[in-house]
Enzyme design. Structure first.
Site, PDB file in Angstrom:
ATOM      1  N   LYS A 164       0.830  -1.206   0.000  1.00 19.13           N
ATOM      2  CA  LYS A 164       0.000   0.000   0.000  1.00 19.13           C
ATOM      3  C   LYS A 164       0.864   1.255   0.000  1.00 19.13           C
ATOM      4  O   LYS A 164       0.616   2.195  -0.765  1.00 19.13           O
ATOM      5  CB  LYS A 164      -0.904   0.015   1.240  1.00 19.13           C
ATOM      6  CG  LYS A 164      -1.758   1.269   1.338  1.00 19.13           C
ATOM      7  CD  LYS A 164      -2.396   1.445   2.711  1.00 19.13           C
ATOM      8  CE  LYS A 164      -1.486   2.197   3.630  1.00 19.13           C
ATOM      9  NZ  LYS A 164      -2.164   3.209   4.462  1.00 19.13           N
ATOM     10  N   ASN A 165       1.883   1.279   0.849  1.00 18.65           N
ATOM     11  CA  ASN A 165       2.687   2.494   1.006  1.00 18.65           C
ATOM     12  C   ASN A 165       3.608   2.764  -0.179  1.00 18.65           C
ATOM     13  O   ASN A 165       4.207   3.835  -0.264  1.00 18.65           O
ATOM     14  CB  ASN A 165       3.494   2.437   2.306  1.00 18.65           C
ATOM     15  CG  ASN A 165       2.608   2.602   3.528  1.00 18.65           C
ATOM     16  OD1 ASN A 165       1.482   3.090   3.431  1.00 18.65           O
ATOM     17  ND2 ASN A 165       3.095   2.189   4.677  1.00 18.65           N
TER      18      ASN A 165
ATOM     19  N   CYS B  48      -5.037   8.378   9.462  1.00 14.20           N
ATOM     20  CA  CYS B  48      -4.886   7.811  10.803  1.00 14.20           C
ATOM     21  C   CYS B  48      -4.722   8.897  11.865  1.00 14.20           C
ATOM     22  O   CYS B  48      -4.084   9.912  11.632  1.00 14.20           O
ATOM     23  CB  CYS B  48      -3.663   6.900  10.857  1.00 14.20           C
ATOM     24  SG  CYS B  48      -3.912   5.280  10.142  1.00 14.20           S
TER      25      CYS B  48
ATOM     26  N   ASP C 228       5.536   1.025  11.861  1.00 11.99           N
ATOM     27  CA  ASP C 228       4.321   0.312  11.458  1.00 11.99           C
ATOM     28  C   ASP C 228       4.285  -1.139  11.943  1.00 11.99           C
ATOM     29  O   ASP C 228       3.278  -1.823  11.757  1.00 11.99           O
ATOM     30  CB  ASP C 228       4.165   0.339   9.935  1.00 11.99           C
ATOM     31  CG  ASP C 228       3.574   1.647   9.428  1.00 11.99           C
ATOM     32  OD1 ASP C 228       3.151   2.477  10.258  1.00 11.99           O
ATOM     33  OD2 ASP C 228       3.524   1.843   8.199  1.00 11.99           O
TER      34      ASP C 228
ATOM     35  N   ILE D  64       8.985   7.757  16.421  1.00  9.34           N
ATOM     36  CA  ILE D  64       8.546   8.386  15.167  1.00  9.34           C
ATOM     37  C   ILE D  64       7.303   9.252  15.371  1.00  9.34           C
ATOM     38  O   ILE D  64       7.276  10.424  15.012  1.00  9.34           O
ATOM     39  CB  ILE D  64       8.257   7.317  14.086  1.00  9.34           C
ATOM     40  CG1 ILE D  64       9.468   6.399  13.896  1.00  9.34           C
ATOM     41  CG2 ILE D  64       7.855   7.981  12.770  1.00  9.34           C
ATOM     42  CD1 ILE D  64      10.665   7.047  13.266  1.00  9.34           C
TER      43      ILE D  64
END
Length: 418
Positions: A22-23, A116, A306, A328
């Site tokens: 996806k990224n 998000c 992630d 992060i």
């Protein structure tokens, strides 16, 4: 609204085919705006964010066709340069349309992004870099309004902090700029490398790919190409952690071990036997309970933020005590109260979560708060007595393709319910 119902079972076992990342897919879809001829992307995951990206491109006037994992973009008829709030509010990656629109057409109005709820994620790095390339930018009435007379100009840009999104936006903008752009302290994530490789296939001139210094010599036009999106390293890691937590044995196919070295090292620390090939990864726990590990997130090639929530769950059910430190994003421990409702023994101290392992969790009704947190709750449910019901799984659908079907294929009792 859909929910996932999860019941504990035995160890996960079998083979799972990993989807496209996806990224990587989202910025590459936006890069289609730069191409003057049709652009074909394959291995694209079927996800809500991908659908939103296609809607955004159509809204600009591009012709977009979706056929399974293949998307074709013809941007020759783009005649609209506004990315509206209605689309952008659901997906932070919409900001990545800013650089391509501005570079090719000299104008872009992009609504400030949503997505998000895991912290500020400021867009100032994107805007400052584009301003250094000659763009005039104002933020007005909830929109970023960017203009440039003629082409953007090459510039020497030093990024104050490592930012994947800003690196991608500036990389795409620089591909069509007049002159040479140097981006220092650039993000080195595999998804940035994938975007850069795609731009090169379109005719861009980029050196330093995979390093912290990118040098882009702008060209006058970019052409379409056929490009295959890289495998999703976070989906891969999620299934590997699920197998480790359930003391199972799985094989991930269409995977890229080279993009997951920090995660695989931590899984080995937890007691997993890991074997890899060019495009596959095998994990075997030999029926043993994982050992707790210490994690500190940081930009690639360090441990990815992630994967933090998934390793929280591993530590919840591991032997011993482990710490997870998040460097992060702020506000990225929203899964912790939900896991504690299931019986996890955890405590938060600032940006660190201290986790004391327990043998089993208890099923409960829990709420997904963001994409990766929701995946962690599914993994927890696989080792919880009784039934776990995960609400708000629209977060999951933004980043995982057919997650319940894939877990079922490995023996997990995961069912979508209304």
């Amino acid at each position: 609204m859909d929910k996932l119902s999860i019941q504990s079972g035995g160890p996960l076992a079998g083979t799972v085919v990993i989807s496209g990342a996806k990224n990587a897919a989202l910025p590459i879809l936006m890069a289609g705006v730069l191409a003057e001829s049709p652009f074909v992307l394959t291995n694209v995951p079927s996800l809500r964010d991908v659908d939103t990206s296609c809607k955004l491109l159509r809204c600009l006037g591009a012709e977009v066709t979706q056929d399974g994992d293949r998307i074709t973009i013809d941007s020759s008829r783009i005649d609209h340069f506004v990315a509206p709030y209605e689309l952008v509010k659901t997906m932070r990656a919409s900001i990545l349309i800013l650089g391509p629109l501005l570079a090719r057409f000299g104008t872009a109005d992009v609504s400030l992004p949503g997505g998000c709820a895991i912290g500020a994620r400021p867009v100032n790095l994107h805007l400052h870099g584009l301003e250094q390339m000659g763009a005039k930018i104002e933020v007005k009435e909830g929109y970023i309004k960017a203009r440039v007379d003629g082409r953007l100009k090459g510039a020497h840009i030093f990024m104050d902090m490592v930012s994947v999104g800003a690196t991608e936006n500036l990389l795409m903008a620089a591909a069509l700029a007049d002159g040479v752009t140097v981006i220092e302290n650039a993000a080195r994530e595999p998804e940035v490398i994938d975007l850069a490789n795609c731009l090169v296939a379109m005719g861009a001139q980029i050196s330093g790919i995979g390093t912290a210094t990118l040098k882009i010599t702008g060209v006058e036009r970019l052409n379409g190409c056929d490009y295959r999106v890289m495998p999703d390293r976070i989906e891969t890691g999620t299934f590997l952690v699920a197998a480790a937590v359930t003391r199972g044995r799985i094989r991930c196919e269409n995977a890229d071990p080279s993009s997951l070295e920090s995660v695989l090292a931590k899984l080995e620390d937890a007691g997993a036997e890991i074997n890899t090939g060019d495009d596959w990864i095998e994990l075997d726990m030999h029926g043993k309970r994982p050992k707790a590990v210490n994690i500190k997130t940081a930009p690639y090639p360090a441990f990815p933020t992630d994967m933090q929530a998934q390793f929280c769950v591993l530590n919840c059910l591991a032997e011993g005590t482990g710490t997870i430190t998040e460097t992060i994003f702020e506000n990225r421990f929203m899964h912790v109260p939900e896991l504690m409702r299931m019986g996890a023994n955890m405590e938060l101290e600032g940006h660190t979560c201290i986790v004391h392992g327990v043998e089993r969790l208890s099923g409960a009704q829990v709420m997904a708060t963001d994409l990766r947190a929701s995946a962690s709750l599914v993994i927890a449910g696989l080792m919880a007595d009784g039934t776990t019901l995960v609400d708000r799984i629209y977060h999951l659908d933004r980043g995982y393709e057919h997650i319940e079907t894939k877990f079922e294929g490995l023996g997990g009792k995961v069912v979508r319910v209304k």
